[in-house]
Structure formats: C-alpha cells, structure tokens
Design a protein around this motif. Sequence first.
Motif, PDB file in Angstrom:
ATOM      1  N   LEU A  59       0.824  -1.203   0.000  1.00 36.39           N
ATOM      2  CA  LEU A  59       0.000   0.000   0.000  1.00 36.39           C
ATOM      3  C   LEU A  59       0.862   1.259   0.000  1.00 36.39           C
ATOM      4  CD1 LEU A  59      -2.773  -1.120   2.493  1.00 36.39           C
ATOM      5  CD2 LEU A  59      -3.169  -0.321   0.153  1.00 36.39           C
ATOM      6  N   ALA A  60       1.939   1.237   0.767  1.00 32.71           N
ATOM      7  CA  ALA A  60       2.822   2.402   0.819  1.00 32.71           C
ATOM      8  C   ALA A  60       3.432   2.682  -0.547  1.00 32.71           C
ATOM      9  CB  ALA A  60       3.921   2.180   1.864  1.00 32.71           C
ATOM     10  N   SER A  86       2.498   6.035  -2.920  1.00 28.24           N
ATOM     11  CA  SER A  86       3.615   6.944  -3.216  1.00 28.24           C
ATOM     12  C   SER A  86       3.718   7.278  -4.703  1.00 28.24           C
ATOM     13  CB  SER A  86       4.937   6.323  -2.758  1.00 28.24           C
ATOM     14  OG  SER A  86       5.321   5.237  -3.612  1.00 28.24           O
ATOM     15  N   ARG A  87       2.974   6.561  -5.547  1.00 35.66           N
ATOM     16  CA  ARG A  87       3.111   6.739  -6.986  1.00 35.66           C
ATOM     17  C   ARG A  87       2.316   7.942  -7.469  1.00 35.66           C
ATOM     18  NH1 ARG A  87       7.482   4.999  -8.230  1.00 35.66           N
ATOM     19  NH2 ARG A  87       6.874   5.045 -10.434  1.00 35.66           N
ATOM     20  N   PRO A  88       2.835   8.686  -8.455  1.00 33.98           N
ATOM     21  CA  PRO A  88       2.101   9.824  -9.015  1.00 33.98           C
ATOM     22  C   PRO A  88       0.776   9.360  -9.625  1.00 33.98           C
ATOM     23  CG  PRO A  88       4.391   9.811  -9.750  1.00 33.98           C
ATOM     24  CD  PRO A  88       4.158   8.501  -9.083  1.00 33.98           C
ATOM     25  N   GLY A  89      -0.257  10.141  -9.413  1.00 38.71           N
ATOM     26  CA  GLY A  89      -1.551   9.824  -9.991  1.00 38.71           C
ATOM     27  C   GLY A  89      -2.456   9.010  -9.107  1.00 38.71           C
ATOM     28  N   ASP A  95      -2.843   2.441  10.502  1.00 35.80           N
ATOM     29  CA  ASP A  95      -1.446   2.090  10.250  1.00 35.80           C
ATOM     30  C   ASP A  95      -0.836   2.988   9.176  1.00 35.80           C
ATOM     31  OD1 ASP A  95      -1.214   0.043  12.097  1.00 35.80           O
ATOM     32  OD2 ASP A  95      -1.685  -1.551  10.684  1.00 35.80           O
ATOM     33  N   LEU A  96      -1.555   3.169   8.079  1.00 35.45           N
ATOM     34  CA  LEU A  96      -1.044   4.027   7.006  1.00 35.45           C
ATOM     35  C   LEU A  96      -0.867   5.461   7.487  1.00 35.45           C
ATOM     36  CD1 LEU A  96      -3.194   2.724   4.011  1.00 35.45           C
ATOM     37  CD2 LEU A  96      -0.742   2.351   4.361  1.00 35.45           C
ATOM     38  N   LEU A  97      -1.775   5.907   8.329  1.00 35.63           N
ATOM     39  CA  LEU A  97      -1.678   7.251   8.892  1.00 35.63           C
ATOM     40  C   LEU A  97      -0.390   7.410   9.693  1.00 35.63           C
ATOM     41  CD1 LEU A  97      -3.305   9.973   9.517  1.00 35.63           C
ATOM     42  CD2 LEU A  97      -3.957   8.815  11.632  1.00 35.63           C
ATOM     43  N   GLY A 126       2.627   7.915   7.758  1.00 32.29           N
ATOM     44  CA  GLY A 126       2.719   9.154   6.999  1.00 32.29           C
ATOM     45  C   GLY A 126       2.286   9.013   5.556  1.00 32.29           C
ATOM     46  N   ALA A 127       1.550   7.923   5.239  1.00 25.43           N
ATOM     47  CA  ALA A 127       1.187   7.652   3.848  1.00 25.43           C
ATOM     48  C   ALA A 127      -0.113   8.317   3.421  1.00 25.43           C
ATOM     49  CB  ALA A 127       1.077   6.139   3.634  1.00 25.43           C
ATOM     50  N   LEU A 128      -0.835   8.964   4.347  1.00 29.01           N
ATOM     51  CA  LEU A 128      -2.141   9.525   4.016  1.00 29.01           C
ATOM     52  C   LEU A 128      -2.141  11.043   3.844  1.00 29.01           C
ATOM     53  CD1 LEU A 128      -4.614   7.440   6.229  1.00 29.01           C
ATOM     54  CD2 LEU A 128      -3.734   6.978   3.922  1.00 29.01           C
ATOM     55  N   ASP A 129      -1.011  11.677   4.051  1.00 27.20           N
ATOM     56  CA  ASP A 129      -0.963  13.129   3.862  1.00 27.20           C
ATOM     57  C   ASP A 129      -1.250  13.487   2.412  1.00 27.20           C
ATOM     58  OD1 ASP A 129      -0.480  13.956   6.444  1.00 27.20           O
ATOM     59  OD2 ASP A 129       1.699  13.795   6.255  1.00 27.20           O
ATOM     60  N   GLY A 130      -2.170  14.422   2.216  1.00 26.09           N
ATOM     61  CA  GLY A 130      -2.506  14.873   0.885  1.00 26.09           C
ATOM     62  C   GLY A 130      -3.286  13.871   0.062  1.00 26.09           C
ATOM     63  N   LYS A 131      -3.890  12.871   0.721  1.00 26.60           N
ATOM     64  CA  LYS A 131      -4.621  11.837   0.005  1.00 26.60           C
ATOM     65  C   LYS A 131      -6.120  11.900   0.318  1.00 26.60           C
ATOM     66  CE  LYS A 131      -0.986   9.963  -1.866  1.00 26.60           C
ATOM     67  NZ  LYS A 131      -0.763  10.095  -3.333  1.00 26.60           N
TER      68      LYS A 131
END
Length: 289
Positions: free
Chosen positions: A66-67, A71-74, A87-89, A92-97
């Motif tokens: 998931l990370a 992280s991929r563009p688009g 967990d994703l939060l 730091g994977a949910l910023d700007g999502k």
Amino acid sequence: MIDLTEIRARHPQHIPQAWASRTRRDLLGDDGRLLIVAADHPARGALGVRGDSLAMGSRRDLLDRLAVALSRPGVDGVLGTADILDDLLLMGALDGKVVFGSMNRGGLQGASFEFDDRFTGHTADEIAAAGMDGGKMLTRICLDDPGSLATIQATAQAVDALAARRLVAMIEPFWSERDATTGAIKHRFDAESTIKSIAVASGLGATSAYTWLKLPVVDELERVMESTTLPSLLLGGDPQGDPDDTYDSWGEALKLNAVRGLIVGRALLYPPNGDVAGAVDIAAGLVHP
C-alpha cells in the motif's frame, strides 16, 4: 518500517492526533477523476488473490504494498477499514490523500449471514471527525435472502448520515444470489442485473446529492452507464486473466462520461509479476492521461 505495534501499545493517542493534523486535499483535481486503492478486503475475511487463499495474510507485507502504491504519481487516495487506515496514517502515507472509510464489513465471506452485511466499520461521525472524504458501503441485493433488506436499509441510513455532513456516500451495489447447491454467493455481472442494482442503490436515502457508485466492469458498459447520472468509479476486482486485457477494459470504460475513475485493490497490490509500482503506474496513466 516504524514499529506500529510499539506506538499502538504505548501511545494510542497518537492516532487521533495524527488524524487531526493530517494534510488534506480537495476530493477532485482539475481532471475530475480519481484513482483509489482499495484495502478493505481483510476485514471480511477475504484474504485471497487468484489461487492464494492467504495472499493478504501478512499485514506488514500488505502495508508495504500500500505504501508503494500511495507513493506513486496519480494515485489519489485509499479506501480501507480503521485498522489499515490507522497504520497508514502513522506511516505518513495519508498526507494529501483522499480517504474513504469502509462502513459495513459484517457480511463475512462464506458466512450463512453474508447478505446481512452489518455496519461494523466506520461510522459517519468517525469519518467526519477524522477528516475523511466519505464512506463506502457494499450493498448486495438478493431477492431470496431477507438479510439483504437489513443491509439495504442500513445503507440508506448511512447515505443520509454522510450527506448531512456533506461527505461522499460510495455505494457498491450488486444484484446477487446464493447458489442452491454450494451456498456460495454469486454476483450477476450481466448488463440488466447491473442496471437494476444501480436503480435500487441510486434511490437509497433522502438525498442523492453526495451519492457516488462503485461499479463492476461488465459487458455493455456504455448501456449500463446510461442508467445513472451519479458519478461512478469502477472496481478492479481480482482479475484471473491477462493483466493487459484488464488494462484495456479499464481504458475503454474510462472513456464514458459517468465513469470518474477506478477503485482497485488486489489487481494493483498483487499483480502477477509482483511489480506493484508498475501496475499502479499503468492504472494511473489510464485514469489521469
């Protein structure tokens, strides 16, 4: 990866604090399309991908995948249950999502009560409090199972609760039946059945102002999409055939006006060649050309 168990054990208060401080974005960008990664399958006991019944059994492996995807563009965001999103939060994977909470996971895969899909996940209150963008509900419509009625009613209530907070209600409807011999649930993927499921889902709740649909890619999709004015995202499912054929079908479907993007989980997180980033990049190129 950070020690998520240590944080959860010693500092559980970090989770609501992180939701409160998370960087948000608008739901839609300039092109009006979304690519959402789905990660709510495990909470229904649905861990299989193709022939591997426990493919999603390792949580750290799933989070790693998931990370990479996020992280991929688009890639615009993610759909998941509280355990995975928290967990994703923390990672730091949910910023700007864009984030959708999965609301009903009680219809466990293979259970006798699977059609009575209780709302055991996110509530509208928690979705709003966490600053998410909406909630998703699986709504399987079976004329021969009374449990389906309870799910339909609960979906209508969730639509109203989310709309009152100006949040998206993402309904995933299927016209379904139970196999008389095996007891297994089967979704009907013909155009007529999909159109009927859309008609029922679209009429749930006191307002449709914030209702979106999550729909399968079926034959005669152009005809199917003529049955609704609601913005719709197409689901990726668990493709069994050639991935190139799947990508081609997505590309054709995305040409339709009512189709505003994709919600894809296993097809991107567990591609046959293992290249998560490559699979995600292809999907992102289709959604955001």
